[in-house]
Design an enzyme around this catalytic site. Sequence first.
Site, short mmCIF file in Angstrom:
data_model
loop_
_atom_site.label_atom_id
_atom_site.label_comp_id
_atom_site.label_asym_id
_atom_site.label_seq_id
_atom_site.Cartn_x
_atom_site.Cartn_y
_atom_site.Cartn_z
N GLU A 1 17.29 -23.03 -16.10
CA GLU A 1 15.90 -23.46 -16.22
C GLU A 1 15.88 -24.98 -16.31
O GLU A 1 16.59 -25.57 -17.14
CB GLU A 1 15.26 -22.83 -17.46
CG GLU A 1 13.88 -23.35 -17.80
CD GLU A 1 12.87 -23.11 -16.70
OE1 GLU A 1 12.22 -24.10 -16.26
OE2 GLU A 1 12.73 -21.95 -16.24
N ASP B 1 13.67 -16.53 -9.53
CA ASP B 1 12.36 -16.40 -10.16
C ASP B 1 11.80 -17.79 -10.46
O ASP B 1 11.34 -18.07 -11.57
CB ASP B 1 12.48 -15.58 -11.45
CG ASP B 1 11.12 -15.14 -11.98
OD1 ASP B 1 10.14 -15.20 -11.21
OD2 ASP B 1 11.03 -14.76 -13.16
#
Length: 530
Positions: free
Chosen positions: A328, A372
């Site tokens: 992330e 994602d």
Amino acid sequence: MVRRKWFLYITEFFAGMAVMAIELGASRLLAPYFSSSQIVWTIIIGAIMIAMALGNIWGGRLADKNPSPDKLYARILIVAIWTAAIPLLGKYIIAGISLLLASFVGTNFLIWASLLSCIVLFVFPLMLLGTVTPSLVKYSMKSLDESGKIVGELDALNTIGSIIGTFAPTFITIPAVGTAWTFLIFAGILLAIALIYFISERKHLIKSIVSVCLMVGLTVFGAGSSFAFWAEDGSEISEDESIYNYLQVIETKSEIKLSTNVLFGVQSITRKDGRLTGMYYDYALAAPFMANITEKEEFRILILGMGSGTYAKQCYDYFQNTHIEGVEIDKKILDLAYDRFGLPKDERIQCIEFDGRAYLRNADKYDLIMVDAYRDITIPFQMSSKEFFTQVKEHLTEDGVMIVNLNMRSDKKNSINEYLCDTVASVFPNVYTADCAGNREVFASMQPDIMDKLKNGYTAYNDAELSYFMEVVEDKLTPYQGGNLILTDDKAPVELLGMQVIDELIAEELKYYKDLFKGKSLSEIINMLK
């Protein structure tokens, strides 16, 4: 003060700084409503450049016609108050413009709404700031012999101020104190410059006092301004900002949600009463079975776009043999994953603050890779190309599976879904899709028997709830035959394609209300809304 060249140079320096700070603030103010895509950035930069050009022309003419410095510093005073009002009033203006345009604009809603919002909020103050340089040239120049020197020095100071005004909001003020305070800080700097001039010249003291009072009032009411100024009944909303995102956490009695955009959906969700969320994460749990998780001693998962860790936590809870790496780019989101969303601090889950594709370049091989990293129309083009999916394939084990979450769904020809699925199918010979809760999940593998592995895996799995849901997913999975709509690193117009889907969603939502209000008078519509 005008005879003191250093003060004129300070004015130029901070004017340049304020222009870039307002531009950076504009992007953060608009992002929660219209995304931070290249489209929105193009609109912001274009509108601001037009405003500055008009300001330069107007300022030059004003300086020749009426060279009084009082007028210039009065304009700076107006810019200061206008900028300070943006945190308080900007969100209502954006919401009003969006509602108005959504009723009349059928296509390119994001372009028109962000453009009109940018014009209303930022063109006028930046046009006034555009008058600073030509006016200061007039005041600084004593003879034509030094014209080149004066113009060069002023331009250099403006540029240096712009550089600082670019870095300071991005790396200091916005992450530390937020967008609202960023506007207020730079508004305060402009106010201070104008006040120094007027106080030293003993002019317009009443206007100066009124301006200070306005600034104090706008600071008190605007500093704690919320982007999402509406709230669900019984919900608790907390907001924060990072270098990359606006962050909104909504907590109700039953769930916790993370959103980086107040208009376009939810990025992460955790249910308090169970492990399944009802969202795409649940469908993605089919991927471990497709990759033969029940037959492996250790099952390695890589998640590109970790978010708040919902999928990682599900895999951790359901499958005891998993080792998970979550990538992330936004550290504040990773902090939220632990602090608010219950991501376990366990050696089986490793969180990495990094760009997804850059991390993949030097990564190991995995049994499952989940992509994602897409949200609203802010789809990283570098993570949607044939070259990227080829890299993913190279980092999968022989029977590995890739799953891609397409956060928008459209069944129209030549939609972004078709482009992305065709691109995946150009790399992987076996591709399946499943539609769920507004999203589309894409499962891809080099192996032709992933559906058999799915069925064998969940039927033998000792969890009735998950096995039942996997049966539902199996029924929805559809084989995908690839076409020739291929995205590449060189050509991937994902934002324009995404905007088309947003237009579809808005048109679909508004159709109900248009049919409901058709043939009604304004008073009847108002009564219906009460």
